[in-house]
Design a protein around this motif. Structure first.
Motif, PDB file in Angstrom:
ATOM      1  N   ALA A  77      16.587  93.306  48.520  1.00 13.49           N
ATOM      2  CA  ALA A  77      15.479  94.205  48.186  1.00 13.49           C
ATOM      3  C   ALA A  77      15.223  95.156  49.338  1.00 13.49           C
ATOM      4  O   ALA A  77      15.416  94.803  50.507  1.00 13.49           O
ATOM      5  N   VAL A  78      14.795  96.353  48.992  1.00 16.70           N
ATOM      6  CA  VAL A  78      14.391  97.345  49.985  1.00 16.70           C
ATOM      7  C   VAL A  78      12.937  97.676  49.696  1.00 16.70           C
ATOM      8  O   VAL A  78      12.574  97.985  48.558  1.00 16.70           O
ATOM      9  N   TYR A  79      12.124  97.583  50.726  1.00 17.60           N
ATOM     10  CA  TYR A  79      10.709  97.939  50.622  1.00 17.60           C
ATOM     11  C   TYR A  79      10.509  99.215  51.429  1.00 17.60           C
ATOM     12  O   TYR A  79      10.841  99.253  52.617  1.00 17.60           O
ATOM     13  N   ALA A  80      10.008 100.242  50.786  1.00 24.69           N
ATOM     14  CA  ALA A  80       9.765 101.518  51.457  1.00 24.69           C
ATOM     15  C   ALA A  80       8.277 101.813  51.371  1.00 24.69           C
ATOM     16  O   ALA A  80       7.669 101.665  50.308  1.00 24.69           O
ATOM     17  N   PHE A  81       7.703 102.214  52.492  1.00 29.40           N
ATOM     18  CA  PHE A  81       6.277 102.494  52.563  1.00 29.40           C
ATOM     19  C   PHE A  81       6.063 103.966  52.885  1.00 29.40           C
ATOM     20  O   PHE A  81       6.570 104.462  53.891  1.00 29.40           O
ATOM     21  N   PHE A  82       5.325 104.630  52.017  1.00 27.17           N
ATOM     22  CA  PHE A  82       5.031 106.041  52.167  1.00 27.17           C
ATOM     23  C   PHE A  82       3.521 106.242  52.081  1.00 27.17           C
ATOM     24  O   PHE A  82       2.806 105.391  51.576  1.00 27.17           O
ATOM     25  N   ASP A  83       3.074 107.397  52.540  1.00 26.87           N
ATOM     26  CA  ASP A  83       1.678 107.771  52.372  1.00 26.87           C
ATOM     27  C   ASP A  83       1.648 109.200  51.854  1.00 26.87           C
ATOM     28  O   ASP A  83       2.402 110.054  52.350  1.00 26.87           O
ATOM     29  N   VAL A 156      11.869  98.201  55.027  1.00 26.23           N
ATOM     30  CA  VAL A 156      12.207  96.811  55.276  1.00 26.23           C
ATOM     31  C   VAL A 156      13.310  96.447  54.291  1.00 26.23           C
ATOM     32  O   VAL A 156      13.169  96.665  53.086  1.00 26.23           O
ATOM     33  N   ILE A 157      14.399  95.904  54.811  1.00 27.59           N
ATOM     34  CA  ILE A 157      15.516  95.499  53.968  1.00 27.59           C
ATOM     35  C   ILE A 157      15.624  93.988  54.065  1.00 27.59           C
ATOM     36  O   ILE A 157      15.702  93.431  55.163  1.00 27.59           O
ATOM     37  N   ALA A 158      15.603  93.326  52.908  1.00 29.23           N
ATOM     38  CA  ALA A 158      15.629  91.864  52.874  1.00 29.23           C
ATOM     39  C   ALA A 158      16.857  91.377  52.126  1.00 29.23           C
ATOM     40  O   ALA A 158      17.316  92.013  51.172  1.00 29.23           O
ATOM     41  N   ASP A 159      17.367  90.234  52.549  1.00 29.18           N
ATOM     42  CA  ASP A 159      18.526  89.649  51.875  1.00 29.18           C
ATOM     43  C   ASP A 159      18.064  88.861  50.647  1.00 29.18           C
ATOM     44  O   ASP A 159      16.859  88.696  50.420  1.00 29.18           O
ATOM     45  N   PRO A 160      19.011  88.342  49.846  1.00 30.48           N
ATOM     46  CA  PRO A 160      18.628  87.632  48.624  1.00 30.48           C
ATOM     47  C   PRO A 160      17.748  86.395  48.867  1.00 30.48           C
ATOM     48  O   PRO A 160      17.061  85.954  47.963  1.00 30.48           O
ATOM     49  N   GLY A 161      17.737  85.860  50.046  1.00 34.17           N
ATOM     50  CA  GLY A 161      16.899  84.698  50.336  1.00 34.17           C
ATOM     51  C   GLY A 161      15.497  85.063  50.778  1.00 34.17           C
ATOM     52  O   GLY A 161      14.693  84.188  51.112  1.00 34.17           O
TER      53      GLY A 161
END
Length: 179
Positions: A77-83, A156-161
């Motif tokens: 998953a990739v979490y991107a934070f914008f304003d 933030v880039i997260a692995d499958p776990g």
């Protein structure tokens, strides 16, 4: 007159030494391998370094889908934070979408959290709709707070776990994660 001659000779000697040293540095740089000249990637966000678990959060996406750390932990998953008030956020959206495309991520795996006034978030929603799961919240709202986000943009880039692989406040985070 002898002082003037001495000053010119001294100045010429210093200038010659400076030139020799500059040429030596240039020669040394040309001889070094490209990897040695590579600039280090931006460091991870101090609050969310690589190896830490994705923080617990729960939110509802614009699509009505429930999004949480648990729902995202089964795949990358990739979490991107914008304003919506951030002038440097909008230009990073194409790079985020390019990263997702190159890595075969579907819209459920790309979570874009857009903070700010809902009325101002329209262009973000238009650019991300159908390509990412969009969550609208107030600036530094609950999801951003769970991730300890203090500035925008942030990735933030997260692995499958559900473990953070990389985090940062620029698109070089995406480039480093793709390498």
């Amino acid at each position: 007159m002898p002082f003037l001659v001495a000053a010119v000779v001294l100045f010429s000697a210093i200038a010659t030494l400076n030139l020799v040293l500059t040429l030596a540095v240039i020669r040394r740089l040309r001889e070094s391998p490209p990897a040695a000249r590579k600039v280090a990637a931006d460091p991870d966000l101090p609050e969310l370094p690589a190896g830490s678990p994705v923080p617990a959060f729960h939110a509802e996406a614009l699509s009505g889908r429930s999004v949480s750390d648990k729902s995202q932990s089964e795949s990358e998953a990739v979490y991107a934070f914008f304003d919506s008030g951030c002038s440097s956020c909008r230009p990073t959206i194409p790079r985020l979408l390019d990263y997702a495309k190159r890595n075969g991520l579907n819209p459920d795996q790309v979570v874009a959290v857009v903070g700010g006034e809902a009325a101002d978030a329209g262009e973000y929603v238009d650019a991300l709709d159908g390509r990412a799961t969009v969550i609208l919240e107030e600036t530094l709202g609950p999801v951003a707070a769970a991730f300890s986000i203090h500035s925008f943009p942030a990735f933030v880039i997260a692995d499958p776990g559900g473990i953070v692989r990389r985090s940062g406040d620029s698109t070089s985070t995406l480039v480093a994660a793709a390498a």
